[in-house]
Design a protein around this motif. Structure first.
Motif, PDB file in Angstrom:
ATOM      1  N   ILE A 105       7.480  18.496  -1.433  1.00  0.00           N
ATOM      2  CA  ILE A 105       6.638  17.358  -1.798  1.00  0.00           C
ATOM      3  C   ILE A 105       7.422  16.063  -1.638  1.00  0.00           C
ATOM      4  O   ILE A 105       8.597  15.975  -2.004  1.00  0.00           O
ATOM      5  CB  ILE A 105       6.126  17.491  -3.247  1.00  0.00           C
ATOM      6  CG1 ILE A 105       5.273  18.756  -3.396  1.00  0.00           C
ATOM      7  CG2 ILE A 105       5.316  16.261  -3.662  1.00  0.00           C
ATOM      8  CD1 ILE A 105       4.816  19.032  -4.817  1.00  0.00           C
ATOM      9  N   LEU A 106       6.755  15.051  -1.095  1.00  0.00           N
ATOM     10  CA  LEU A 106       7.381  13.742  -0.902  1.00  0.00           C
ATOM     11  C   LEU A 106       7.529  12.991  -2.228  1.00  0.00           C
ATOM     12  O   LEU A 106       6.766  13.206  -3.172  1.00  0.00           O
ATOM     13  CB  LEU A 106       6.543  12.903   0.059  1.00  0.00           C
ATOM     14  CG  LEU A 106       6.556  13.348   1.517  1.00  0.00           C
ATOM     15  CD1 LEU A 106       5.444  12.658   2.302  1.00  0.00           C
ATOM     16  CD2 LEU A 106       7.907  13.080   2.162  1.00  0.00           C
ATOM     17  N   LEU A 107       8.491  12.085  -2.253  1.00  0.00           N
ATOM     18  CA  LEU A 107       8.777  11.289  -3.447  1.00  0.00           C
ATOM     19  C   LEU A 107       7.883  10.055  -3.473  1.00  0.00           C
ATOM     20  O   LEU A 107       8.053   9.120  -2.673  1.00  0.00           O
ATOM     21  CB  LEU A 107      10.255  10.878  -3.452  1.00  0.00           C
ATOM     22  CG  LEU A 107      10.755  10.098  -4.662  1.00  0.00           C
ATOM     23  CD1 LEU A 107      10.520  10.879  -5.959  1.00  0.00           C
ATOM     24  CD2 LEU A 107      12.243   9.773  -4.504  1.00  0.00           C
ATOM     25  N   VAL A 108       6.919  10.054  -4.376  1.00  0.00           N
ATOM     26  CA  VAL A 108       5.964   8.951  -4.483  1.00  0.00           C
ATOM     27  C   VAL A 108       6.676   7.685  -4.974  1.00  0.00           C
ATOM     28  O   VAL A 108       7.620   7.742  -5.768  1.00  0.00           O
ATOM     29  CB  VAL A 108       4.819   9.340  -5.444  1.00  0.00           C
ATOM     30  CG1 VAL A 108       3.886   8.153  -5.703  1.00  0.00           C
ATOM     31  CG2 VAL A 108       4.029  10.511  -4.865  1.00  0.00           C
ATOM     32  N   ASP A 109       6.218   6.542  -4.477  1.00  0.00           N
ATOM     33  CA  ASP A 109       6.716   5.207  -4.844  1.00  0.00           C
ATOM     34  C   ASP A 109       8.072   4.869  -4.233  1.00  0.00           C
ATOM     35  O   ASP A 109       8.604   3.782  -4.491  1.00  0.00           O
ATOM     36  CB  ASP A 109       6.794   5.022  -6.371  1.00  0.00           C
ATOM     37  CG  ASP A 109       5.430   5.051  -7.029  1.00  0.00           C
ATOM     38  OD1 ASP A 109       4.429   4.743  -6.347  1.00  0.00           O
ATOM     39  OD2 ASP A 109       5.347   5.392  -8.223  1.00  0.00           O
ATOM     40  N   GLU A 110       8.631   5.754  -3.416  1.00  0.00           N
ATOM     41  CA  GLU A 110       9.895   5.484  -2.739  1.00  0.00           C
ATOM     42  C   GLU A 110       9.597   4.786  -1.410  1.00  0.00           C
ATOM     43  O   GLU A 110       8.838   5.314  -0.588  1.00  0.00           O
ATOM     44  CB  GLU A 110      10.647   6.784  -2.494  1.00  0.00           C
ATOM     45  CG  GLU A 110      12.045   6.611  -1.927  1.00  0.00           C
ATOM     46  CD  GLU A 110      12.998   5.992  -2.937  1.00  0.00           C
ATOM     47  OE1 GLU A 110      13.979   5.367  -2.490  1.00  0.00           O
ATOM     48  OE2 GLU A 110      12.767   6.120  -4.155  1.00  0.00           O
ATOM     49  N   PRO A 111      10.160   3.605  -1.144  1.00  0.00           N
ATOM     50  CA  PRO A 111       9.860   2.883   0.103  1.00  0.00           C
ATOM     51  C   PRO A 111      10.089   3.727   1.348  1.00  0.00           C
ATOM     52  O   PRO A 111       9.300   3.667   2.305  1.00  0.00           O
ATOM     53  CB  PRO A 111      10.817   1.683   0.051  1.00  0.00           C
ATOM     54  CG  PRO A 111      11.031   1.441  -1.419  1.00  0.00           C
ATOM     55  CD  PRO A 111      11.029   2.801  -2.046  1.00  0.00           C
ATOM     56  N   GLY A 112      11.150   4.535   1.347  1.00  0.00           N
ATOM     57  CA  GLY A 112      11.432   5.368   2.509  1.00  0.00           C
ATOM     58  C   GLY A 112      10.338   6.379   2.806  1.00  0.00           C
ATOM     59  O   GLY A 112      10.125   6.760   3.962  1.00  0.00           O
ATOM     60  N   THR A 113       9.636   6.794   1.760  1.00  0.00           N
ATOM     61  CA  THR A 113       8.530   7.737   1.936  1.00  0.00           C
ATOM     62  C   THR A 113       7.445   7.139   2.828  1.00  0.00           C
ATOM     63  O   THR A 113       6.918   7.802   3.730  1.00  0.00           O
ATOM     64  CB  THR A 113       7.928   8.117   0.571  1.00  0.00           C
ATOM     65  OG1 THR A 113       8.911   8.824  -0.188  1.00  0.00           O
ATOM     66  CG2 THR A 113       6.684   8.983   0.733  1.00  0.00           C
ATOM     67  N   TYR A 114       7.144   5.887   2.607  1.00  0.00           N
ATOM     68  CA  TYR A 114       6.011   5.268   3.318  1.00  0.00           C
ATOM     69  C   TYR A 114       6.383   4.835   4.723  1.00  0.00           C
ATOM     70  O   TYR A 114       5.524   4.802   5.610  1.00  0.00           O
ATOM     71  CB  TYR A 114       5.426   4.139   2.458  1.00  0.00           C
ATOM     72  CG  TYR A 114       4.993   4.732   1.131  1.00  0.00           C
ATOM     73  CD1 TYR A 114       3.835   5.500   1.040  1.00  0.00           C
ATOM     74  CD2 TYR A 114       5.801   4.635   0.006  1.00  0.00           C
ATOM     75  CE1 TYR A 114       3.470   6.112  -0.141  1.00  0.00           C
ATOM     76  CE2 TYR A 114       5.449   5.248  -1.189  1.00  0.00           C
ATOM     77  CZ  TYR A 114       4.283   5.994  -1.254  1.00  0.00           C
ATOM     78  OH  TYR A 114       3.936   6.630  -2.420  1.00  0.00           O
ATOM     79  N   GLN A 115       7.666   4.547   4.942  1.00  0.00           N
ATOM     80  CA  GLN A 115       8.096   4.318   6.318  1.00  0.00           C
ATOM     81  C   GLN A 115       8.026   5.624   7.110  1.00  0.00           C
ATOM     82  O   GLN A 115       7.566   5.656   8.257  1.00  0.00           O
ATOM     83  CB  GLN A 115       9.531   3.777   6.343  1.00  0.00           C
ATOM     84  CG  GLN A 115      10.030   3.453   7.757  1.00  0.00           C
ATOM     85  CD  GLN A 115       9.138   2.455   8.477  1.00  0.00           C
ATOM     86  OE1 GLN A 115       8.975   1.314   8.026  1.00  0.00           O
ATOM     87  NE2 GLN A 115       8.544   2.861   9.600  1.00  0.00           N
ATOM     88  N   PHE A 116       8.462   6.713   6.470  1.00  0.00           N
ATOM     89  CA  PHE A 116       8.378   8.037   7.094  1.00  0.00           C
ATOM     90  C   PHE A 116       6.926   8.382   7.410  1.00  0.00           C
ATOM     91  O   PHE A 116       6.603   8.823   8.524  1.00  0.00           O
ATOM     92  CB  PHE A 116       8.991   9.069   6.151  1.00  0.00           C
ATOM     93  CG  PHE A 116       8.715  10.502   6.522  1.00  0.00           C
ATOM     94  CD1 PHE A 116       9.336  11.077   7.622  1.00  0.00           C
ATOM     95  CD2 PHE A 116       7.843  11.275   5.763  1.00  0.00           C
ATOM     96  CE1 PHE A 116       9.077  12.409   7.963  1.00  0.00           C
ATOM     97  CE2 PHE A 116       7.586  12.595   6.097  1.00  0.00           C
ATOM     98  CZ  PHE A 116       8.208  13.166   7.200  1.00  0.00           C
ATOM     99  N   LEU A 117       6.035   8.160   6.451  1.00  0.00           N
ATOM    100  CA  LEU A 117       4.624   8.503   6.663  1.00  0.00           C
ATOM    101  C   LEU A 117       3.971   7.623   7.718  1.00  0.00           C
ATOM    102  O   LEU A 117       3.126   8.101   8.485  1.00  0.00           O
ATOM    103  CB  LEU A 117       3.860   8.402   5.341  1.00  0.00           C
ATOM    104  CG  LEU A 117       4.095   9.557   4.369  1.00  0.00           C
ATOM    105  CD1 LEU A 117       3.362   9.310   3.062  1.00  0.00           C
ATOM    106  CD2 LEU A 117       3.658  10.887   4.980  1.00  0.00           C
ATOM    107  N   GLU A 118       4.364   6.364   7.791  1.00  0.00           N
ATOM    108  CA  GLU A 118       3.811   5.516   8.840  1.00  0.00           C
ATOM    109  C   GLU A 118       4.228   6.036  10.217  1.00  0.00           C
ATOM    110  O   GLU A 118       3.408   6.091  11.144  1.00  0.00           O
ATOM    111  CB  GLU A 118       4.247   4.067   8.672  1.00  0.00           C
ATOM    112  CG  GLU A 118       3.658   3.177   9.756  1.00  0.00           C
ATOM    113  CD  GLU A 118       3.782   1.678   9.464  1.00  0.00           C
ATOM    114  OE1 GLU A 118       3.403   0.884  10.350  1.00  0.00           O
ATOM    115  OE2 GLU A 118       4.244   1.314   8.365  1.00  0.00           O
TER     116      GLU A 118
END
Length: 626
Positions: A192-205
């Motif tokens: 599971i990905l770490l919610v609210d972590e900036p790196g998570t959303y760059q990865f998902l983008e």
């Protein structure tokens, strides 16, 4: 057969060229005349006075209509058929993440069959099996699709009137993607990905851009199901405990902002919202309705309700009504039960499909698809799903459907005998298993892989005469193989599975009985049976390998080689242990001194099954990988 099409052929001409060989037709100005009319409304196919006609609304309806025309033309001179599509979308979700990754060629073959059946959507479920250039370890050595491969699939599908929709994960089910060090800073738990972590959303983008780029569609399935441990790993350490739904909604809002950036329309699996539906839910107000403040936090996403477990129509109806409480009509996802082990569970697939499709029609569901999961190794070839795809297709175009009608259509669209395919379910639906295998016994899998000396499932199968059951199946599957030349290698594989199990299913029980009687002579005779099993398991491996490489990329086969190899090599040690005892070098075989208990794993908490589990829990009671 040579055919000459006139009329509104522009939207279907390229697709016709793709399927003419498969349908044994040839386009010719001197061919049999068929007039094509594109119009709103139902599908109409007729042949009268030496002239055919196909009236259709969408290209996919034309290709189904062509199949109907050819099927009936071979049986009768004149006919007049009408069908009314019951759903705006009816398709397939093909799992390309649980070990087996279908080749582009195999996807194209599936698209051809889908077109003739009239199924208009294909999702490739890719957790990490698509190329993300920013993350070279994403899908590394897992058979991931390149951007060019996905684009080729989409181009092919488009010519047949089929929409391809990327289907990924954006929160959980990412164990294989997150196991590498590059992901260490943005994972909550192992999968599971770490919610609210900036790196998570760059990865998902990066992932969302890569997954959507090869496709024409603006729709995307972003997953988010079964995240039971969300917020209980690194997130808990950083932020403390927080309600599961609150974390999910906040994460979903952030992911939706990414999809909006790329002009995409997302859908998610809806099970994350099931806690809202219970009557005693804390998310309901004093009038029993889901609270407005909760509804306001749910982003604008389509909800996919998956259920392939229940045979009661009212269960599906009630759940559809629950989804309407969220202000939206659910998309329904059923299942072909290709993930039961080594064998398709047709009994369960049919009864759940019948109930779900009836409920979908009654509740006005507009979009449906059937899932082809490949849990725990994708040991069941996905081609076994075709009879169930046919059933979904017939429900898509008919109010009421019979298996007899489905079988007639499958003989044309699937080039197979429906009843012969149904024989395969009996490899799992054995004595000791309930009708239609509703509790999902994986009988053939546990009996193939279980250790002969350890015998974790021997007590479960004792007294069921499973060897005799499988011996009878050998000749039945052999007959089916000769009846279905298009599927010879598939039936050949299953015939060999039945042959192996006719001896191996009860060999462990026999060895223990002989050992306890101290019957040395009979034990010596068992050694030759062990040689036979060893040889025939290797032949089974080779037949399975042939089926695998006809359809899938090579990556993943190494897992099954290791599983088969484990069975083969362990027999060497079984023979060694018995020989040591027979020759007096050891006074006891400790493995056979142990009392046999019923397997008490999570699959065995219900009646009506012999057993089921994941591979490493079948082969040993010890630690397989730690």
């Amino acid at each position: 057969m040579e055919l000459h099409f006139t009329g509104d052929v522009t939207s279907i001409l390229e697709g016709l060229k793709l399927i003419e060989e498969n349908l044994s037709i040839q386009l010719s100005d001197d061919g049999y005349p068929i007039h094509v009319v594109k119009q709103d409304g139902h599908l109409h196919v007729m042949n009268h006075n030496g002239q055919g006609e196909i009236c259709f609304e969408k290209p996919i309806h034309f290709f189904r209509g062509l199949g109907l025309f050819l099927e009936h033309y071979r049986k009768e001179n004149e006919f007049d058929l009408s069908e009314e599509p019951r759903f705006e979308m009816s398709g397939v979700m093909l799992d390309a993440s649980r070990n087996a990754v279908p080749t582009v060629s195999d996807v194209e073959k599936l698209l051809q069959r889908m077109a003739v059946m009239g199924l208009d959507t294909l999702m490739l479920y890719t957790e990490d099996t698509y190329e993300v250039k920013e993350h070279p370890y994403f899908g590394y050595m897992r058979g991931r699709y390149s951007t060019e491969e996905l684009k080729a699939c989409d181009d092919y599908a488009s010519k047949l009137g089929i929409e391809m929709i990327p289907c990924i994960q954006s929160l959980g089910h990412l164990r294989e993607a997150l196991k590498w060090n590059y992901a260490s800073t943005f994972k909550d738990t192992d999968d599971i990905l770490l919610v609210d972590e900036p790196g998570t959303y760059q990865f998902l983008e990066n992932c969302i851009r890569a997954a959507s780029e090869p496709f024409r569609t603006k729709r995307i399935h972003i997953g988010m199901d079964e995240t039971f441990q969300l917020g209980l790993g690194k997130y808990l350490e950083k932020h403390g405990y927080e309600n599961h739904i609150d974390i999910m909604n906040r994460h979903l809002q952030k992911v939706v902002s990414i999809t909006e950036k790329y002009g995409l329309k997302p859908m998610i699996w809806s099970d994350m919202y099931f806690p809202l539906f219970s009557e005693d839910s804390k998310y309901r107000d004093e009038n029993g309705k889901i609270r407005e403040d909760i509804l306001a936090t749910i982003p604008d996403v389509e909800l996919v309700y998956w259920n392939y477990y229940r045979k009661e129509q009212e269960v599906y109806e009630k759940d559809f009504q629950h989804h309407k409480q969220l202000g939206r009509n659910a998309i329904f996802a059923g299942g072909a039960w290709t993930w039961n082990g080594i064998v398709p569970n047709y009994g369960k697939a049919i009864v759940t499909t019948e109930a779900a499709m009836a409920a979908s029609k009654k509740e006005g569901i507009k979009e449906v698809f059937v899932t082809l999961w490949g849990d725990n190794g994708a040991e069941t070839p996905f081609s076994t799903s075709l009879p169930i795809l046919q059933l979904f297709a017939e429900h898509t175009y008919q109010k009421e459907v019979t298996l007899e009608h489905t079988a007639e259509r499958y003989a044309f669209c699937g080039e197979g005998n429906f009843d012969d395919f149904m024989v395969l379910k009996r490899l799992d639906e054995t004595p000791g298993v309930m009708k239609d295998n509703m509790n999902s016994s994986m009988t053939s899998k546990v009996l193939l892989y279980q250790d002969i000396l350890i015998g974790l499932y021997d007590e479960n199968s004792k007294g069921l005469s499973l060897g005799e059951h499988y011996e009878k199946l050998v000749s039945e599957i052999e007959k089916a193989k000769h009846n279905n030349p298009k599927w010879e290698s598939l039936f050949d594989f299953y015939e060999q599975l039945a042959r192996v199990l006719s001896v191996k299913a009860e060999i462990g029980i026999k060895i223990k009985e002989v050992y306890e009687k101290k019957d040395y002579e009979q034990m010596r005779s068992i050694l030759s049976k062990l040689d036979w099993i060893q040889t025939n398991v290797d032949q089974l491996r080779q037949k399975h390998r042939r089926v695998w490489f006809e359809s899938y990329k090579p990556f993943g086969w190494e897992v099954l080689d290791i599983r088969y190899g484990g069975v083969i090599i362990r027999i060497d040690s079984v023979k060694y242990r018995i020989q040591e005892w027979l020759e007096g070098r050891i006074s006891a075989i400790e493995e056979l001194e142990e009392e046999r208990l019923r397997h008490d794993g999570p699959w065995e908490i219900v009646e009506g099954l012999v057993g089921g589990n994941v591979y490493h829990r079948i082969v040993t009671a010890g630690n397989f990988s730690l």
